[in-house]
Enzyme design. Structure first.
Site, PDB file in Angstrom:
ATOM      1  N   LYS A 172      29.181 113.217  18.599  1.00 25.72           N
ATOM      2  CA  LYS A 172      28.761 112.754  17.270  1.00 25.72           C
ATOM      3  C   LYS A 172      29.973 112.155  16.574  1.00 25.72           C
ATOM      4  O   LYS A 172      30.902 112.882  16.194  1.00 25.72           O
ATOM      5  CB  LYS A 172      28.211 113.904  16.423  1.00 25.72           C
ATOM      6  CG  LYS A 172      27.542 113.369  15.155  1.00 25.72           C
ATOM      7  CD  LYS A 172      27.349 114.412  14.096  1.00 25.72           C
ATOM      8  CE  LYS A 172      28.556 114.608  13.242  1.00 25.72           C
ATOM      9  NZ  LYS A 172      28.990 113.423  12.481  1.00 25.72           N
ATOM     10  N   GLU A 246      40.593 120.976  16.431  1.00 23.65           N
ATOM     11  CA  GLU A 246      41.792 120.224  16.036  1.00 23.65           C
ATOM     12  C   GLU A 246      41.620 119.883  14.568  1.00 23.65           C
ATOM     13  O   GLU A 246      40.850 118.986  14.218  1.00 23.65           O
ATOM     14  CB  GLU A 246      41.917 118.935  16.863  1.00 23.65           C
ATOM     15  CG  GLU A 246      42.150 119.165  18.337  1.00 23.65           C
ATOM     16  CD  GLU A 246      43.519 119.749  18.650  1.00 23.65           C
ATOM     17  OE1 GLU A 246      44.383 119.783  17.768  1.00 23.65           O
ATOM     18  OE2 GLU A 246      43.701 120.193  19.796  1.00 23.65           O
ATOM     19  N   CYS A 280      46.613 113.306  10.696  1.00 24.43           N
ATOM     20  CA  CYS A 280      46.790 114.759  10.584  1.00 24.43           C
ATOM     21  C   CYS A 280      48.238 115.184  10.812  1.00 24.43           C
ATOM     22  O   CYS A 280      48.632 116.271  10.398  1.00 24.43           O
ATOM     23  CB  CYS A 280      45.866 115.463  11.572  1.00 24.43           C
ATOM     24  SG  CYS A 280      45.994 114.766  13.227  1.00 24.43           S
ATOM     25  N   GLU A 377      46.372 119.551   2.205  1.00 23.26           N
ATOM     26  CA  GLU A 377      46.405 118.253   2.890  1.00 23.26           C
ATOM     27  C   GLU A 377      45.813 117.168   1.970  1.00 23.26           C
ATOM     28  O   GLU A 377      44.653 117.256   1.581  1.00 23.26           O
ATOM     29  CB  GLU A 377      45.568 118.355   4.172  1.00 23.26           C
ATOM     30  CG  GLU A 377      45.577 117.082   4.995  1.00 23.26           C
ATOM     31  CD  GLU A 377      44.726 117.210   6.259  1.00 23.26           C
ATOM     32  OE1 GLU A 377      43.591 117.725   6.170  1.00 23.26           O
ATOM     33  OE2 GLU A 377      45.190 116.779   7.321  1.00 23.26           O
TER      34      GLU A 377
HETATM   35  P1  NAD Z   1      35.424 116.351   8.312  1.00 22.97           P
HETATM   36  O1  NAD Z   1      35.739 117.766   8.608  1.00 22.97           O
HETATM   37  O2  NAD Z   1      34.810 116.010   7.019  1.00 22.97           O
HETATM   38  O3  NAD Z   1      34.450 115.764   9.426  1.00 22.97           O
HETATM   39  C1  NAD Z   1      34.816 115.741  10.789  1.00 22.97           C
HETATM   40  C2  NAD Z   1      33.556 115.668  11.620  1.00 22.97           C
HETATM   41  O4  NAD Z   1      32.879 116.923  11.504  1.00 22.97           O
HETATM   42  C3  NAD Z   1      32.563 114.613  11.148  1.00 22.97           C
HETATM   43  O5  NAD Z   1      31.941 114.020  12.271  1.00 22.97           O
HETATM   44  C4  NAD Z   1      31.550 115.425  10.346  1.00 22.97           C
HETATM   45  O6  NAD Z   1      30.278 114.838  10.314  1.00 22.97           O
HETATM   46  C5  NAD Z   1      31.539 116.729  11.119  1.00 22.97           C
HETATM   47  N1  NAD Z   1      31.154 117.930  10.365  1.00 22.97           N
HETATM   48  C6  NAD Z   1      31.476 118.250   9.098  1.00 22.97           C
HETATM   49  N2  NAD Z   1      30.967 119.475   8.791  1.00 22.97           N
HETATM   50  C7  NAD Z   1      30.325 119.930   9.892  1.00 22.97           C
HETATM   51  C8  NAD Z   1      29.606 121.116  10.212  1.00 22.97           C
HETATM   52  N3  NAD Z   1      29.447 122.102   9.320  1.00 22.97           N
HETATM   53  N4  NAD Z   1      29.076 121.250  11.447  1.00 22.97           N
HETATM   54  C9  NAD Z   1      29.238 120.281  12.363  1.00 22.97           C
HETATM   55  N5  NAD Z   1      29.891 119.125  12.119  1.00 22.97           N
HETATM   56  C10 NAD Z   1      30.449 118.952  10.903  1.00 22.97           C
HETATM   57  O7  NAD Z   1      36.791 115.570   8.561  1.00 22.97           O
HETATM   58  P2  NAD Z   1      37.065 114.026   8.312  1.00 22.97           P
HETATM   59  O8  NAD Z   1      37.178 113.862   6.833  1.00 22.97           O
HETATM   60  O9  NAD Z   1      36.133 113.192   9.105  1.00 22.97           O
HETATM   61  O10 NAD Z   1      38.507 113.857   9.000  1.00 22.97           O
HETATM   62  C11 NAD Z   1      39.667 114.175   8.355  1.00 22.97           C
HETATM   63  C12 NAD Z   1      40.164 115.548   8.789  1.00 22.97           C
HETATM   64  O11 NAD Z   1      40.329 115.570  10.203  1.00 22.97           O
HETATM   65  C13 NAD Z   1      41.528 115.864   8.213  1.00 22.97           C
HETATM   66  O12 NAD Z   1      41.555 117.203   7.781  1.00 22.97           O
HETATM   67  C14 NAD Z   1      42.471 115.662   9.388  1.00 22.97           C
HETATM   68  O13 NAD Z   1      43.657 116.376   9.328  1.00 22.97           O
HETATM   69  C15 NAD Z   1      41.613 116.109  10.518  1.00 22.97           C
HETATM   70  N6  NAD Z   1      42.117 115.547  11.792  1.00 22.97           N
HETATM   71  C16 NAD Z   1      42.745 116.391  12.654  1.00 22.97           C
HETATM   72  C17 NAD Z   1      43.271 115.893  13.857  1.00 22.97           C
HETATM   73  C18 NAD Z   1      43.956 116.795  14.828  1.00 22.97           C
HETATM   74  O14 NAD Z   1      44.232 116.348  15.940  1.00 22.97           O
HETATM   75  N7  NAD Z   1      44.243 118.029  14.491  1.00 22.97           N
HETATM   76  C19 NAD Z   1      43.137 114.529  14.154  1.00 22.97           C
HETATM   77  C20 NAD Z   1      42.483 113.699  13.241  1.00 22.97           C
HETATM   78  C21 NAD Z   1      41.973 114.229  12.057  1.00 22.97           C
END
Ligand code: NAD
Length: 473
Positions: A172, A246, A280, A377
């Site tokens: 997804k 992650e 991140c 963050e």
């Molecule tokens: P987000 O948590 O809002 O969403 C990430 C994904 O999770 C999306 O596809 C979203 O639809 C899904 N999602 C959200 N809530 C969910 C739930 N309850 N159940 C299942 N799926 C769910 O994050 P974002 O705003 O898309 O991305 C930014 C975040 O990602 C930042 O915190 C960043 O640090 C992190 N990030 C981490 C890494 C890493 O390697 N550690 C890499 C890139 C981004």
């Protein structure tokens, strides 16, 4: 542009017929619509992945590897279009996209080969009269959930190791940035057997939750925020699914008085604002020795003032918009509250009026360790700078956050570098650099930045279960 779900090798709308609008962050205008999927659509995709599992997991590693190398070839051939899609959907300047697309291609090539090196650790007689050996089996159907900041690269970090180890996947993408994953499905549809890769568009609270809760999904892999990670881990606990997380980061950049300040400023100018700071591991929390603090702030402020911000498709632009209106408001809120709390913004600190979700590259100084902008963050083009009295306090401040993804240390003293790299509780620690990344090396968090590694052979292993076979003679 492909704009349907990709399930069992076929394109399909959501059963409900519902769609979500996708926005161009540089203009605020609609780019198109994709399915707003729900549990029924996720169920179809999980069934397709389940049906494909036996065939894919039974292939010889060499055969899977050849298929994945052809995926890499397809990515390479389509690089111009994939790059264009990514720049338009995320607002990335065309001048900076090459780095992450090159990494994406290299990741595919690495995983295509790494699946051939999976091995159990032991074979021998550990009890009299018995021979034991260990094999690594794929886990089953993996539910993978990706963020919006590097949509294709993050999809690759999910798909690559899972497929290489013999699993099938339902991916997804983020509800904000689905197009590059759909394009990947389009260009590999004739290469990968149907059902091995399935893409379901939709929001976290509907499609994401359905994927995590589905009983036939054996493992969930999420890259996203800490809040989403906790929600996923809680939901996965219900059926004891394997979980790979992650999550967010808040990377400290510890600059000692003996550091090369020119190199620090050049690195921060490039990497703290790369991808509009939506990274991140972005260097965002500078902890500077007292003797270099003022000079560093002055030079960094001048360097950041020069960053060219604007339309991602205009030559020379270094920084584009943030991904969404909500993300821009979120970033602006952090800076406004820091200012109200007494911090000084030496450059930037405002949204750009007009169309698109632009925010100025910003430097915030005079911040307390306990303040929100140091602890949370921001995920935007904002760095904070603190003045630190000594090495022990630098370690204490660096580790004093919930996150533990990445950190860097800048010093010309080898002994100090060794002490710091040991003491820092982060999954990656750079010395005299910040951000370079290699497919062979693991990427992942300590503490609330999550668990499980991306990239490297550790990632491939994480998508397997060791199995003990014991044979009585
Ligand atoms: P987000 O948590 O809002 O969403 C990430 C994904 O999770 C999306 O596809 C979203 O639809 C899904 N999602 C959200 N809530 C969910 C739930 N309850 N159940 C299942 N799926 C769910 O994050 P974002 O705003 O898309 O991305 C930014 C975040 O990602 C930042 O915190 C960043 O640090 C992190 N990030 C981490 C890494 C890493 O390697 N550690 C890499 C890139 C981004």
């Amino acid at each position: 542009m492909a704009d349907q779900n990709f399930v069992a090798g076929e394109w399909a709308p959501a059963h409900s017929g519902a769609t979500d609008e996708i926005i161009d962050p540089a203009t605020g205008e609609a780019l198109g619509r994709v399915p707003a999927s729900d549990a029924a659509d996720v169920h179809d995709a999980v069934q397709a992945a389940t049906a494909a599992f036996d065939g894919w997991s039974s292939m010889a590693p060499r055969t899977r590897s050849e298929i994945l190398h052809r995926v890499a070839d397809a990515v390479e051939e389509d690089m111009a279009e994939l790059s264009r899609i990514e720049c338009q959907n995320v607002g990335k300047p065309t001048g900076i996209i090459e780095f992450e697309m090159d990494l994406t291609l290299d990741n595919w090539r690495f995983f295509a080969s790494a699946g051939r090196f999976l091995e159990g650790k032991a074979a021998g007689e550990y009890l009299d009269g018995y021979t034991s050996y260990v094999r690594r089996d794929p886990i089953g159907v993996i539910g993978s959930i990706a963020p919006w900041n590097y949509p294709l690269n993050m999809a690759t970090w999910k798909l690559g190791p899972a497929l290489a180890a013999g699993n099938t996947v339902v991916l997804k993408p983020s509800e904000l940035t689905p197009y590059s994953a759909l394009r990947l499905a389009e260009i590999t549809a004739d290469i990968v057997p149907p059902g091995v890769i399935n893409i379901v568009c939709g929001r976290g609270e509907t499609a994401g939750v359905a994927l995590v809760e589905h009983p036939d999904v054996a493992m969930v892999s999420l890259t996203g925020s800490v809040a989403a990670g906790k929600a996923v881990a809680r939901a996965a606990a219900e059926s004891l699914k394997r979980v790979h997380l992650e999550l967010g980061g808040k990377a400290p950049v510890i600059v000692f008085d003996d550091a090369d300040i020119d190199a620090v400023v050049a690195n921060l100018r490039e990497n703290a604002f790369y991808n509009s700071g939506q990274d991140c591991t972005a260097p965002c929390r500078i902890i500077a020795g007292r003797r270099v603090h003022d000079d560093l702030v002055a030079r960094l402020t001048d360097a950041v003032a020069d960053i060219v911000t604007g339309d991602p498709f205009t030559d020379g632009v270094e920084m584009g918009p943030l991904v969404s209106h909500a993300q821009r408001d979120r970033v602006a809120g952090f800076v406004d509250r820091a200012r109200e709390g007494g911090a000084e913004v030496t450059v930037g600190g405002r949204s750009r009026p007009g169309a698109g979700f632009f925010y100025e590259p910003s430097v915030v100084v005079g911040v307390e360790q306990a303040s929100e902008i140091v602890q949370r963050e921001v995920f935007g083009p904002v760095v904070s700078v603190q003045s630190v009295p000594d090495e022990d306090t630098a370690i204490a401040w660096a580790n004093d956050v919930d996150y533990g993804l990445a950190a860097s240390v800048w010093t010309s003293d080898v002994g100090r570098a060794m002490r710091m790299t040991k003491a820092l509780r982060f999954g990656t620690v750079w010395v005299n650099d910040h951000l370079p990344i290699a497919s062979e090396m693991p990427h992942g968090g300590f503490k609330q930045s999550g668990y499980g590694k991306d990239m490297s052979s550790y990632a491939v292993e994480h998508y397997t279960e060791p199995k003990h076979i014991m044979i009585k003679h």
